[in-house]
Write a protein that holds these residues in place. Sequence first.
Motif, PDB file in Angstrom:
ATOM      1  N   GLY A  64       8.948   4.109   9.810  1.00  0.00           N
ATOM      2  CA  GLY A  64      10.053   3.170   9.953  1.00  0.00           C
ATOM      3  C   GLY A  64       9.614   1.787  10.413  1.00  0.00           C
ATOM      4  N   GLU A  65       8.311   1.621  10.654  1.00  0.00           N
ATOM      5  CA  GLU A  65       7.792   0.327  11.110  1.00  0.00           C
ATOM      6  C   GLU A  65       8.081  -0.763  10.079  1.00  0.00           C
ATOM      7  OE1 GLU A  65       3.509  -1.757  12.249  1.00  0.00           O
ATOM      8  OE2 GLU A  65       3.526   0.243  11.365  1.00  0.00           O
ATOM      9  N   PHE A  66       8.470  -1.926  10.561  1.00  0.00           N
ATOM     10  CA  PHE A  66       8.685  -3.095   9.713  1.00  0.00           C
ATOM     11  C   PHE A  66       7.566  -4.102   9.944  1.00  0.00           C
ATOM     12  CE2 PHE A  66      13.041  -1.528  10.019  1.00  0.00           C
ATOM     13  CZ  PHE A  66      13.482  -1.663   8.708  1.00  0.00           C
ATOM     14  N   VAL A  67       7.167  -4.776   8.879  1.00  0.00           N
ATOM     15  CA  VAL A  67       6.215  -5.876   8.968  1.00  0.00           C
ATOM     16  C   VAL A  67       6.778  -7.043   8.176  1.00  0.00           C
ATOM     17  CG1 VAL A  67       3.914  -6.706   8.290  1.00  0.00           C
ATOM     18  CG2 VAL A  67       4.178  -4.428   9.277  1.00  0.00           C
ATOM     19  N   LEU A  68       6.878  -8.189   8.834  1.00  0.00           N
ATOM     20  CA  LEU A  68       7.294  -9.418   8.172  1.00  0.00           C
ATOM     21  C   LEU A  68       6.032 -10.227   7.906  1.00  0.00           C
ATOM     22  CD1 LEU A  68       9.358 -11.413   7.133  1.00  0.00           C
ATOM     23  CD2 LEU A  68       9.693 -12.199   9.473  1.00  0.00           C
ATOM     24  N   ALA A  69       5.665 -10.318   6.636  1.00  0.00           N
ATOM     25  CA  ALA A  69       4.450 -11.037   6.240  1.00  0.00           C
ATOM     26  C   ALA A  69       4.840 -12.430   5.750  1.00  0.00           C
ATOM     27  CB  ALA A  69       3.714 -10.269   5.138  1.00  0.00           C
ATOM     28  N   PRO A  84       0.825  -1.209   0.000  1.00  0.00           N
ATOM     29  CA  PRO A  84       0.000   0.000   0.000  1.00  0.00           C
ATOM     30  C   PRO A  84       0.860   1.260   0.000  1.00  0.00           C
ATOM     31  CG  PRO A  84      -0.144  -1.142   2.122  1.00  0.00           C
ATOM     32  CD  PRO A  84       0.673  -1.992   1.225  1.00  0.00           C
ATOM     33  N   ALA A  85       0.228   2.376  -0.295  1.00  0.00           N
ATOM     34  CA  ALA A  85       0.925   3.666  -0.323  1.00  0.00           C
ATOM     35  C   ALA A  85       1.639   3.902   0.997  1.00  0.00           C
ATOM     36  CB  ALA A  85      -0.073   4.782  -0.586  1.00  0.00           C
ATOM     37  N   GLY A  86       2.875   4.388   0.880  1.00  0.00           N
ATOM     38  CA  GLY A  86       3.660   4.693   2.070  1.00  0.00           C
ATOM     39  C   GLY A  86       4.498   3.529   2.564  1.00  0.00           C
ATOM     40  N   TRP A  87       4.357   2.372   1.928  1.00  0.00           N
ATOM     41  CA  TRP A  87       5.113   1.178   2.311  1.00  0.00           C
ATOM     42  C   TRP A  87       6.003   0.757   1.156  1.00  0.00           C
ATOM     43  CZ3 TRP A  87       4.809  -1.485   6.997  1.00  0.00           C
ATOM     44  CH2 TRP A  87       3.852  -1.001   7.902  1.00  0.00           C
ATOM     45  N   VAL A  88       7.147   0.165   1.486  1.00  0.00           N
ATOM     46  CA  VAL A  88       8.048  -0.379   0.473  1.00  0.00           C
ATOM     47  C   VAL A  88       8.406  -1.810   0.844  1.00  0.00           C
ATOM     48  CG1 VAL A  88       9.044   1.838  -0.221  1.00  0.00           C
ATOM     49  CG2 VAL A  88      10.111   0.534   1.630  1.00  0.00           C
TER      50      VAL A  88
END
Length: 92
Positions: A50-55, A23-27
């Motif tokens: 700066g939040e990270f998400v491991l999917a 989504p927008a704002g995420w890389v």
Amino acid sequence: MTEASVYGHLSVESYVDGGGTPPAGWVQVRVSKPNDTGYYGVLYQNNATGEFVLANRGTEFTSADDLVADFKLGVGILPAQYESAKTFYNEV
């Protein structure tokens, strides 16, 4: 705090080979290396916070590896995918 719908979007994108379009704002930061266990994960980062998400991909019912892994989990055995997920987590 990130809305649940964004986490849902990131989860869905993890089912797209290459990590999909966040989504927008995420890389997308990194995709797990190909492996023989069937594990697949994608690390995303929010540009603003700066939040990270491991999917992690869940069960794909057309994958014998996934079904075997689910069975093993159901009887209390850690499947090989666990080690692949742990390796990816430690790398990122």
